[in-house]
Design a protein around this motif. Structure first.
Motif, PDB file in Angstrom:
ATOM      1  N   GLY A   1       1.117  -1.471  -0.016  1.00  0.00           N
ATOM      2  CA  GLY A   1      -0.033  -0.534  -0.273  1.00  0.00           C
ATOM      3  C   GLY A   1       0.830   1.061  -0.044  1.00  0.00           C
ATOM      4  O   GLY A   1       0.277   2.035   0.542  1.00  0.00           O
TER       5      GLY A   1
ATOM      6  N   ASP B   1      -9.043 -11.072   1.113  1.00  0.00           N
ATOM      7  CA  ASP B   1      -9.803  -9.631   1.105  1.00  0.00           C
ATOM      8  C   ASP B   1      -9.335 -10.251   3.131  1.00  0.00           C
ATOM      9  O   ASP B   1     -10.386 -10.026   3.742  1.00  0.00           O
ATOM     10  CB  ASP B   1     -10.941  -9.534   0.905  1.00  0.00           C
TER      11      ASP B   1
ATOM     12  N   ASP C   1      -9.172  -6.819   4.720  1.00  0.00           N
ATOM     13  CA  ASP C   1      -8.982  -5.621   5.324  1.00  0.00           C
ATOM     14  C   ASP C   1     -10.477  -5.199   5.696  1.00  0.00           C
ATOM     15  O   ASP C   1     -11.145  -4.273   6.342  1.00  0.00           O
ATOM     16  CB  ASP C   1      -8.135  -4.427   4.358  1.00  0.00           C
TER      17      ASP C   1
ATOM     18  N   ASN D   1      -8.346   3.519   4.314  1.00  0.00           N
ATOM     19  CA  ASN D   1      -7.775   2.351   4.372  1.00  0.00           C
ATOM     20  C   ASN D   1      -7.772   2.064   6.417  1.00  0.00           C
ATOM     21  O   ASN D   1      -7.175   3.008   6.371  1.00  0.00           O
ATOM     22  CB  ASN D   1      -7.068   1.571   3.651  1.00  0.00           C
TER      23      ASN D   1
ATOM     24  N   ASN E   1      -6.790  -0.180   7.468  1.00  0.00           N
ATOM     25  CA  ASN E   1      -5.199  -0.529   8.050  1.00  0.00           C
ATOM     26  C   ASN E   1      -4.063  -0.271   7.526  1.00  0.00           C
ATOM     27  O   ASN E   1      -3.039  -0.679   7.430  1.00  0.00           O
ATOM     28  CB  ASN E   1      -5.356  -2.467   7.660  1.00  0.00           C
ATOM     29  N   SER E   2      -4.057   1.095   6.965  1.00  0.00           N
ATOM     30  CA  SER E   2      -2.702   1.583   6.803  1.00  0.00           C
ATOM     31  C   SER E   2      -2.313   1.549   7.274  1.00  0.00           C
ATOM     32  O   SER E   2      -2.390   2.447   8.831  1.00  0.00           O
ATOM     33  CB  SER E   2      -3.795   2.986   5.657  1.00  0.00           C
TER      34      SER E   2
END
Length: 274
Positions: free
Chosen positions: A81, A137, A139, A245, A247-248
């Motif tokens: 990312g 997936d 996230d 996001n 989970n960034s």
């Protein structure tokens, strides 16, 4: 060369189907590499199949549109990312699974850092199956966290008081699996994060670059309202980033800093100084 390719058309099609099923069933580690490669007695055929990928993906060759379609997908690298998509990675390496060398769902758009870290790693157990952007997936759950550690003169983490100047500090990113994950899934994500791609190293470098750019904002907020306002400011940054996001690395970082009394009480100056 084309005659050789034509002779392997059916094995490649079969291999592609088996591979896709294994991706969906999370059984890539159970695939027998021997069934994804020509008979060893056919001297040179394995190398020829691998070479065919390189040759047919060159500019102007028939396979180039497939390569370009994968490489030129917009957005950041689906693995970290952070980096821009510049390369195409074989999820299962073509050196071990040559029948999958040109199978589109085995070609992942990826950044250079992630590609160099993964190299030709292939899974030998469930946990070693790297997450596949087309099939996995994770996230929808929150799983990435960070922590700021202050270090004493003995090189050990300790809880620095607001007025102290610790010997050092470091930021760590880690997988914090939610309770809904089973142990096998958590172990797989941990392996993907820490072993296959070493994403913590990438995120720590990003954090080191990011914090100095925010120092002036921290200073202004601190002068206006003290540590509590710095914490609230960081929480706001985290909420903003979480829209795109959750989970960034930035969400994890800002939340960790917001919870750190020493950082919000002026320690940000020492961290920003590096």
């Amino acid at each position: 060369m084309l005659t050789l390719l034509n002779s392997y058309e059916l094995p490649v099609l079969i291999a592609a189907g088996v591979y896709e099923k294994a991706c969906r069933r999370l059984t890539l580690h159970q695939l027998d590499p021997a069934k994804f490669s020509p008979d060893p007695s056919k001297d040179g055929h394995k190398d020829a199949l691998i070479a065919m990928y390189d040759q047919r993906m060159q500019i102007g060759r028939p396979g180039r549109p497939v390569y370009e379609e994968a490489r030129n997908r917009k957005g950041k690298c689906p693995i970290c990312g952070v980096g821009r998509v510049r390369q195409v990675d074989h999820h299962l390496p073509k050196s071990i699974y040559p029948y999958l060398a040109a199978v589109p769902i085995n070609l992942l758009p990826i950044c250079g850092d992630c590609n160099r870290e993964k190299l030709d790693k292939a899974p030998t157990c469930y946990a070693e199956q790297a997450l596949h952007p087309y099939f996995d997936d994770i996230d929808s759950d929150r799983w990435l966290r960070a922590r700021l550690l202050t270090i004493n003169g003995d090189g050990k983490p300790y809880e620095a008081k607001p007025s102290e100047r610790p010997k050092g500090w470091r930021i760590e990113f880690f997988v914090d699996p939610p309770s809904s994950w089973d142990a096998n899934h958590a172990e797989r994500v941990e392996h993907h994060f820490s072993e296959t791609y070493k994403l913590s190293d990438i995120y720590e470098n990003q954090a080191a670059d990011d914090i100095p750019g925010l120092e002036l904002s921290f200073e202004e907020v601190f002068e206006a309202g003290g540590a509590s306002d710095v914490s609230a400011y960081l929480e706001g940054l985290a909420r903003t980033r979480a829209h795109a996001n959750k989970n960034s690395w930035m969400v994890a970082l800002y939340e960790a800093l917001a919870d750190h009394v020493w950082f919000c009480s002026g320690g940000f100056r020492q961290v920003a100084a590096g």
